[in-house]
Structure formats: structure tokens, C-alpha cells
Design a protein around this motif. Structure first.
Motif, short mmCIF file in Angstrom:
data_model
loop_
_atom_site.label_atom_id
_atom_site.label_comp_id
_atom_site.label_asym_id
_atom_site.label_seq_id
_atom_site.Cartn_x
_atom_site.Cartn_y
_atom_site.Cartn_z
N THR A 30 0.82 -1.21 0.00
CA THR A 30 0.00 0.00 0.00
C THR A 30 0.86 1.26 0.00
O THR A 30 0.42 2.33 0.43
CB THR A 30 -0.94 0.02 1.22
N ARG A 31 2.10 1.12 -0.50
CA ARG A 31 3.02 2.26 -0.57
C ARG A 31 3.46 2.48 -2.01
O ARG A 31 3.69 1.54 -2.75
CB ARG A 31 4.26 2.00 0.31
N LEU A 32 3.56 3.76 -2.38
CA LEU A 32 4.07 4.10 -3.71
C LEU A 32 5.52 3.67 -3.84
O LEU A 32 6.28 3.79 -2.87
CB LEU A 32 3.97 5.61 -3.92
N PRO A 33 5.96 3.23 -5.01
CA PRO A 33 5.18 2.91 -6.21
C PRO A 33 4.77 1.44 -6.27
O PRO A 33 4.31 0.96 -7.29
CB PRO A 33 6.17 3.22 -7.33
N VAL A 34 4.97 0.73 -5.15
CA VAL A 34 4.69 -0.71 -5.13
C VAL A 34 3.21 -0.98 -5.38
O VAL A 34 2.85 -1.94 -6.06
CB VAL A 34 5.14 -1.32 -3.78
N THR A 35 2.34 -0.12 -4.83
CA THR A 35 0.90 -0.29 -5.02
C THR A 35 0.55 -0.44 -6.49
O THR A 35 -0.20 -1.35 -6.88
CB THR A 35 0.15 0.92 -4.44
N GLN A 36 1.05 0.46 -7.30
CA GLN A 36 0.72 0.46 -8.73
C GLN A 36 1.40 -0.70 -9.45
O GLN A 36 0.82 -1.33 -10.33
CB GLN A 36 1.11 1.79 -9.36
N ALA A 37 2.65 -1.00 -9.07
CA ALA A 37 3.40 -2.04 -9.77
C ALA A 37 2.81 -3.43 -9.54
O ALA A 37 2.63 -4.20 -10.49
CB ALA A 37 4.87 -2.02 -9.32
N ILE A 38 2.47 -3.75 -8.30
CA ILE A 38 2.00 -5.10 -8.01
C ILE A 38 0.59 -5.32 -8.58
O ILE A 38 0.18 -6.47 -8.80
CB ILE A 38 2.02 -5.38 -6.49
N ALA A 39 -0.14 -4.24 -8.82
CA ALA A 39 -1.47 -4.39 -9.42
C ALA A 39 -1.39 -4.91 -10.84
O ALA A 39 -2.35 -5.49 -11.36
CB ALA A 39 -2.22 -3.06 -9.39
N MET A 40 -0.25 -4.70 -11.49
CA MET A 40 -0.09 -5.07 -12.90
C MET A 40 0.86 -6.24 -13.03
O MET A 40 1.91 -6.15 -13.67
CB MET A 40 0.40 -3.86 -13.69
N ARG A 41 0.52 -7.36 -12.43
CA ARG A 41 1.40 -8.53 -12.48
C ARG A 41 1.78 -8.96 -13.90
O ARG A 41 2.91 -9.41 -14.12
CB ARG A 41 0.76 -9.70 -11.74
N PRO A 42 0.87 -8.88 -14.88
CA PRO A 42 1.29 -9.30 -16.23
C PRO A 42 2.50 -8.53 -16.75
O PRO A 42 3.35 -9.10 -17.44
CB PRO A 42 0.04 -9.01 -17.08
N TYR A 43 2.60 -7.24 -16.40
CA TYR A 43 3.76 -6.46 -16.81
C TYR A 43 5.01 -6.93 -16.08
O TYR A 43 6.12 -6.91 -16.64
CB TYR A 43 3.53 -4.98 -16.55
N PRO A 224 0.27 10.40 -5.04
CA PRO A 224 0.82 10.33 -3.69
C PRO A 224 0.09 11.26 -2.75
O PRO A 224 -0.64 12.16 -3.17
CB PRO A 224 2.28 10.78 -3.89
N GLY A 225 0.26 10.99 -1.46
CA GLY A 225 -0.33 11.87 -0.46
C GLY A 225 -1.76 11.54 -0.12
O GLY A 225 -2.10 10.41 0.21
N ARG A 226 -2.64 12.53 -0.23
CA ARG A 226 -4.02 12.41 0.22
C ARG A 226 -4.77 11.27 -0.47
O ARG A 226 -5.54 10.54 0.16
CB ARG A 226 -4.74 13.74 -0.02
N ALA A 227 -4.58 11.11 -1.77
CA ALA A 227 -5.30 10.07 -2.50
C ALA A 227 -4.93 8.68 -1.98
O ALA A 227 -5.80 7.81 -1.84
CB ALA A 227 -5.01 10.17 -4.00
N MET A 228 -3.66 8.45 -1.72
CA MET A 228 -3.24 7.15 -1.19
C MET A 228 -3.81 6.92 0.20
O MET A 228 -4.25 5.80 0.53
CB MET A 228 -1.71 7.08 -1.13
N GLU A 229 -3.85 7.94 1.03
CA GLU A 229 -4.41 7.81 2.37
C GLU A 229 -5.90 7.46 2.31
O GLU A 229 -6.38 6.59 3.03
CB GLU A 229 -4.21 9.10 3.16
N ARG A 230 -6.62 8.15 1.43
CA ARG A 230 -8.06 7.89 1.30
C ARG A 230 -8.30 6.50 0.72
O ARG A 230 -9.25 5.82 1.12
CB ARG A 230 -8.69 8.96 0.40
#
Length: 331
Positions: A30-43, A224-230
Motif C-alpha cells: 500500500t506504498r508508492l510505487p509498489v501499489t501500482q506495480a503489483i497491481a499489474m502482475r502481467p507487466y 501520492p499523499g491524500r489520494a493514497m491515504e483515502r
């Protein structure tokens, strides 16, 4: 000294690559940029396989010239192994793409689709739901007016009324979420939903007999920031029913995969897509092939109360999401 430093760097890269297989275990999902990377396992599959292949080719060419590159060989094999590992995770969650069979007698069919505020029209949503025999529809980014049109189409075609519940937290349809429940399941009443950035809906059976349904749409982790917290707060809020209640079915656009930590801690709930053998197929973005993208739309159900007979991922209209459909039978 330089050789030792080279091995330290090599082993550090091997460890970092291995950690991408399960970053939630270390609290990194749940931390940048791991959140976005792990969501796209095919890549990640493609990236590690390509990197490993290129490195291995370089090692082999060097060997033909009589030069040994042991660190390169270790790194190449590690990258190839990690790429294979990511692929096996997707394979284990399911990559079948068969048509949905006829639902068994007594089963409840749940349908969820982020309609992109009309990208999938009410008529297209109703047609897709009719084709699956849906009893419950969770529709993020769908206004109350659009949801009523879907219900009218379904009622006109089946003769069965659908109860419509909707909540909107802002002026845009992206903040609205609708829930439709067939009258065949009994009378339902709206109850207090989880507090989230986008609309969420909760409906409970009036007579206390039957599952509680929640339609949800946590905000995306887009910045990053508020959006990730929400996003983190929203995810915990929409999965809380799974941890604290029984006989619940939670469906919608979670903006998260099973690799994100809040989706691991879901009590007695299980993911219908994984149970139905389609959990490795991408539901977003819909313009890419199904093997490329992120499975962020889910149907979570109390595994102690229901078994998943079948599940499917469907393209509907021009939404940027695919629909997820699951047939659930009481245990």
C-alpha cells in the motif's frame, strides 16, 4: 573489493526482485510505487522474463568468447524465476475464459460493473445482466437515474421487479454507486453503508433472511499523499463487513487486487473470481487484452455460507472496466 561489492549489488537485486512476488508480507503493497506495480502482475511477468532473457543471452555470448560472468548468470536466472513466479500466481488464481453456464437451482447470481458514468449504457448493462441471469447488480459510477433505467429494462424482460438503491457523494457520476436486488430474493431495505470517498450502498433483508449486499467503490490510488491515504482508508472500510459479519456479499470496483494488504485480511470472505477460476483475468483497462491489466473488480462472499459454482469476466459497452459475474449457491 570490487568483486565483493559486485556480489553485494547482485544479491541485493535478487532480493528486491523476489520481494515483488509478495510485497504485502512486508507491508509495502500500500506504498508508492509498489501499489501500482503489483497491481499489474502481467507487466511484471513480461519485464522480468525479458530482463532475465537478455542477461542470460549476454552471459552465453560471453561464454562463447571464453569470459565468465557468474554474477550475470545468477541475476538472469533469478529474474527468470521471479517472472515465472508472477505468472504462476496469475495461473493459480485462474485464467479460464469459458462462457458462464446455467446457474444451479437456488443459486444467487451477482453481477458487478463500473459503468464509467454511462460508458456502458443502461440498455447494455441490462442486456448483459439478463444474459447472465443476474439477481443482484453492483454498479459503481452509475447514477440513481441510470440504475432505475436498468431496473426497468430488467423488469420488462423478466417480469420480476428490481429494488434500486443508490448513493452519491459528489456531483459527478464517478462518485455514485448503485445496487439492484431482485424481488425474488425478498424485500430489502437500505442501511448505513461504509464511509468512503465515493458512494457505497448497503442493503439488508427486511425479514432477516438472506445475505446482506454491499456495492462499493473505493477511490483509486492515483496520486501520492491524500489520494493514497483515502484509498487505504476506503479499502479497510469496504472490507470491514467481511471481517466482522457473516452472510455478507460485497461487490464493486475495489481499485485493488488480492495483492494489496487490505484485500488479504477479509475474514471469512473469499474472492469469487479466484474461486471460479477467473481471478487472473484483468478487469481494467478493458481496451487491453484480458491477460494484460489489473483484476481490480471483485465479488467477495462469505465462504462459510456460499460456494462459487462459476464465475466469468465480461466486456460490456464502452466502459473501461469489465464486468465480473458469479453464481453462488448456499452451503
Amino acid at each position: 573489493m570490487f568483486k565483493l561489492l559486485g556480489w553485494v549489488v547482485t544479491l541485493a537485486l535478487v532480493a528486491a526482485a523476489a520481494l515483488t512476488l509478495d510485497p504485502a508480507r512486508l507491508g509495502l503493497s500500500t506504498r508508492l510505487p509498489v501499489t501500482q506495480a503489483i497491481a499489474m502482475r502481467p507487466y511484471l511477468v513480461a519485464g522480468f522474463v525479458v530482463l532475465g532473457g537478455v542477461l542470460l543471452l549476454g552471459v552465453l555470448l560471453a561464454a562463447l568468447r571464453g569470459r565468465r560472468r557468474p554474477r550475470g548468470a545468477v541475476l538472469a536466472l533469478a529474474f527468470l524465476a521471479v517472472g515465472l513466479g508472477h505468472g504462476l500466481v496469475l495461473w493459480d488464481r485462474g485464467l479460464t475464459d469459458d462462457p458462464l453456464p446455467e446457474a444451479p437451482a437456488g443459486a444467487v447470481t451477482v453481477f458487478t460493473l463500473n459503468t464509467l458514468g454511462g460508458g456502458a449504457t443502461p440498455q447494455q448493462v441490462a442486456a448483459a445482466a439478463l444474459g447472465t441471469g443476474a439477481d443482484v447488480l453492483a454498479l459503481p459510477e452509475t447514477s440513481a437515474a441510470s440504475a432505475r433505467l436498468v431496473a426497468e429494462e430488467l423488469t420488462a424482460s423478466t417480469g420480476t421487479p428490481f429494488q434500486v438503491f443508490a448513493r452519491q457523494t459528489g456531483k459527478w457520476e464517478s462518485s455514485s454507486t448503485a445496487l439492484l436486488v431482485s424481488a425474488d430474493l425478498g424485500e430489502y431495505a437500505e442501511a448505513d453503508p461504509p464511509a468512503t470517498s465515493h458512494g457505497a450502498v448497503r442493503a439488508e433483508p427486511v425479514d432477516g433472511e438472506g445475505p446482506t449486499f454491499l456495492a462499493v467503490h473505493p477511490i483509486s490510488p492515483h496520486a501520492p499523499g491524500r489520494a493514497m491515504e483515502r484509498w487505504r482508508a476506503d479499502l479497510h472500510a469496504v472490507t470491514e463487513a467481511c471481517r466482522s459479519e457473516s452472510d455478507v456479499i460485497v461487490a464493486g470496483d475495489f481499485n485493488a487486487t488480492l495483492d494489496h494488504e487490505p484485500m488479504r485480511d477479509i475474514g471469512t470472505c473469499v474472492d469469487a473470481s479466484t474461486e471460479g477460476g477467473v481471478g487472473g483475468l484483468a478487469t481494467w483497462p478493458a481496451h487491453l487484452p484480458r491477460l494484460v491489466g489489473a483484476p481490480i473488480d471483485h465479488i467477495l462472499l462469505d465462504g462459510d455460507r456460499y460456494v462459487v459454482d462459476a464465475a466469468a469476466v465480461l466486456d460490456v459497452g464502452d466502459s473501461d472496466h469489465r464486468a465480473v459475474v458469479a453464481q453462488l449457491s448456499p452451503r
